[in-house]
Motif scaffolding. Sequence first.
Motif, PDB file in Angstrom:
ATOM      1  N   ASN A 267      24.096  28.699  19.077  1.00  0.00           N
ATOM      2  CA  ASN A 267      24.181  27.900  17.868  1.00  0.00           C
ATOM      3  C   ASN A 267      23.894  26.398  18.375  1.00  0.00           C
ATOM      4  O   ASN A 267      24.871  25.516  18.394  1.00  0.00           O
ATOM      5  CB  ASN A 267      25.314  27.874  17.168  1.00  0.00           C
ATOM      6  CG  ASN A 267      25.443  27.204  15.658  1.00  0.00           C
ATOM      7  OD1 ASN A 267      24.471  27.115  15.103  1.00  0.00           O
ATOM      8  ND2 ASN A 267      26.674  26.942  15.372  1.00  0.00           N
ATOM      9  N   PHE A 269      23.528  22.555  18.430  1.00  0.00           N
ATOM     10  CA  PHE A 269      23.534  21.567  17.481  1.00  0.00           C
ATOM     11  C   PHE A 269      22.646  20.314  17.932  1.00  0.00           C
ATOM     12  O   PHE A 269      23.042  19.805  18.977  1.00  0.00           O
ATOM     13  CB  PHE A 269      24.876  21.256  17.134  1.00  0.00           C
ATOM     14  CG  PHE A 269      24.835  20.093  15.970  1.00  0.00           C
ATOM     15  CD1 PHE A 269      24.722  20.262  14.805  1.00  0.00           C
ATOM     16  CD2 PHE A 269      25.247  18.769  16.508  1.00  0.00           C
ATOM     17  CE1 PHE A 269      24.819  19.381  13.733  1.00  0.00           C
ATOM     18  CE2 PHE A 269      25.316  17.777  15.520  1.00  0.00           C
ATOM     19  CZ  PHE A 269      25.158  17.955  14.186  1.00  0.00           C
ATOM     20  N   THR A 406      24.461  24.303  10.502  1.00  0.00           N
ATOM     21  CA  THR A 406      25.880  23.390  10.718  1.00  0.00           C
ATOM     22  C   THR A 406      26.016  22.297   9.888  1.00  0.00           C
ATOM     23  O   THR A 406      27.225  22.022   9.453  1.00  0.00           O
ATOM     24  CB  THR A 406      25.442  22.803  12.378  1.00  0.00           C
ATOM     25  OG1 THR A 406      25.610  24.160  13.110  1.00  0.00           O
ATOM     26  CG2 THR A 406      26.847  22.508  12.723  1.00  0.00           C
ATOM     27  N   TYR A 433      27.313  31.444  11.930  1.00  0.00           N
ATOM     28  CA  TYR A 433      27.365  29.996  11.821  1.00  0.00           C
ATOM     29  C   TYR A 433      28.654  29.204  11.475  1.00  0.00           C
ATOM     30  O   TYR A 433      28.940  28.580  11.994  1.00  0.00           O
ATOM     31  CB  TYR A 433      26.197  29.371  11.023  1.00  0.00           C
ATOM     32  CG  TYR A 433      24.916  29.739  11.339  1.00  0.00           C
ATOM     33  CD1 TYR A 433      24.196  28.871  12.501  1.00  0.00           C
ATOM     34  CD2 TYR A 433      23.997  30.827  10.820  1.00  0.00           C
ATOM     35  CE1 TYR A 433      22.872  29.385  12.991  1.00  0.00           C
ATOM     36  CE2 TYR A 433      22.757  31.016  11.188  1.00  0.00           C
ATOM     37  CZ  TYR A 433      22.140  30.455  12.065  1.00  0.00           C
ATOM     38  OH  TYR A 433      20.874  30.509  12.675  1.00  0.00           O
ATOM     39  N   ASN A 437      30.764  26.917  14.142  1.00  0.00           N
ATOM     40  CA  ASN A 437      31.027  25.837  13.473  1.00  0.00           C
ATOM     41  C   ASN A 437      32.435  25.475  13.593  1.00  0.00           C
ATOM     42  O   ASN A 437      32.940  24.160  13.717  1.00  0.00           O
ATOM     43  CB  ASN A 437      30.307  25.327  12.052  1.00  0.00           C
ATOM     44  CG  ASN A 437      30.311  24.244  11.737  1.00  0.00           C
ATOM     45  OD1 ASN A 437      29.768  23.240  12.314  1.00  0.00           O
ATOM     46  ND2 ASN A 437      30.843  23.527  10.461  1.00  0.00           N
ATOM     47  N   ARG A 440      33.323  24.481  16.917  1.00  0.00           N
ATOM     48  CA  ARG A 440      32.891  23.236  17.360  1.00  0.00           C
ATOM     49  C   ARG A 440      33.929  22.054  16.770  1.00  0.00           C
ATOM     50  O   ARG A 440      34.147  21.308  17.412  1.00  0.00           O
ATOM     51  CB  ARG A 440      31.512  23.224  16.595  1.00  0.00           C
ATOM     52  CG  ARG A 440      30.921  21.588  17.287  1.00  0.00           C
ATOM     53  CD  ARG A 440      29.537  21.894  16.922  1.00  0.00           C
ATOM     54  NE  ARG A 440      29.474  21.605  15.312  1.00  0.00           N
ATOM     55  CZ  ARG A 440      29.433  20.538  14.431  1.00  0.00           C
ATOM     56  NH1 ARG A 440      29.656  19.381  15.395  1.00  0.00           N
ATOM     57  NH2 ARG A 440      29.491  20.370  13.410  1.00  0.00           N
TER      58      ARG A 440
END
Length: 459
Positions: A267, A269, A406, A433, A437, A440
């Motif tokens: 994923n 970003f 995201t 996701y 996310n 994160r």
Amino acid sequence: MNVVLSTAFSQNPTVDQPTLFDSFSQHLERKYSPRSIHNHRLNINYFITYMVNTHLLGIQQAVLNLFSTAVTGYEDFLNKQVDSQSISKARKKNLLSSLSIFCSFLDEENLSPVKFNIPKTVKMKKSRLKILKKKKEDKISPSPSKLFTYRQNCSIFNHYLDEVERLDLNCKRERQYKTLYFVEFICSTTSSDVSIDDSLRHLSPHKIKNYENYLERKVELDEIEGSTAYVKLRYAKIFLDHLYLNNIIPFKYSIPPKFKQPASRRNSFTREEERYKFVEAICSNSSPHQVRNLAIVSILIDTGCRPIEICNLKLGDVSATECTLTFFSAKSQFRKLQVNKEVMAFLKDYLEIRKNIAVDTDVLFLTIENKPITTESIGSIFNKYNKLAFGKNVFSAYDLRHTYATLALDQGEPLETIAKTLGHKTWASTLYYYHRNANRLKENTISNNPLKQVIGFGH
């Protein structure tokens, strides 16, 4: 350089260029594969455009009145192009190589006495490259010329590739080369006296097992990923299914379960400043496809669509009045998305260029050869401008899809809306996701939490 004048090899020759380039094409056909011929023709177009623009000559004059200083000037021009990063060193080498072949042809035909040889520095790089390739053991590396050779010498393989061409798949290039990888391995383990066709007719499960062991060994040595080995076997299976259905081999092949592992998902970003710098690199680079590239990248950023959906866009999928695009992919079928006005402005600029290109296809985005764009072409665009912007590959086209998801989650958009926009059939993909996310955000929040040092929060 004015690319409009680059028409020396156009399909409709003018009076200025009656038969010279036809003769050169025939000269090439005697020595090179179709792909090499096409590349040499494009490269000579580039040279003639330089001659016409720089010396204000007609196309015929530019060819027949060649002189040494003009050729030297062309080499200096290419060096400046390399210094300004308008072309790569490899591109310069290919352009000079084609010029050397063209000058030799003119000399043989007594049309122009100028001779041009590739500078020694270029030849040294080429020989060094060959030495490096020889040092790599246990390496199978198919090339376009090998694909051409195998097609010429193997009717079974050629018939299969003809079927791939008829299906007109977006992944046909990958299928061609992954299958060639398998066929070349089989031939490398068979006696040189046996033809390629006979090698395939007498294919046995034991030989396929050797191919599996070969891939497994490369995975163990960390030369390839496990997912890559699975992809190679998957394309080998498609080819073997073709052989079975055509009664060439008497058995069906199944990929062993140990190879069936999901590809690693990520994923990635991409930060706003990285996206801005990437777009800035496109704007600052003088490319004839600058407007096309800006349109493609802006669509990817604004919609989070898949790269394959960019390739599938048709002229009729663009609605300038509604400011919408209709995407299609095998995974999610059709979906219509609203796009930003700035994105549509880029598209309108591109459509103005596109309507002047006479091609027998309604595909929206075209390559430099005026053929439908592929995912490989989009990958090349991202490789080029990543290196111009950052000096290395920082993100891919697909990473912009991850970034879109995201950002949408950060802004609190409902999962259902995000799923529909991304073309997910189920929420499971969107929840992936969401999970990534959340991790994160948690990592970023905890690492900057002032309470962490006071009460050991997060330990």
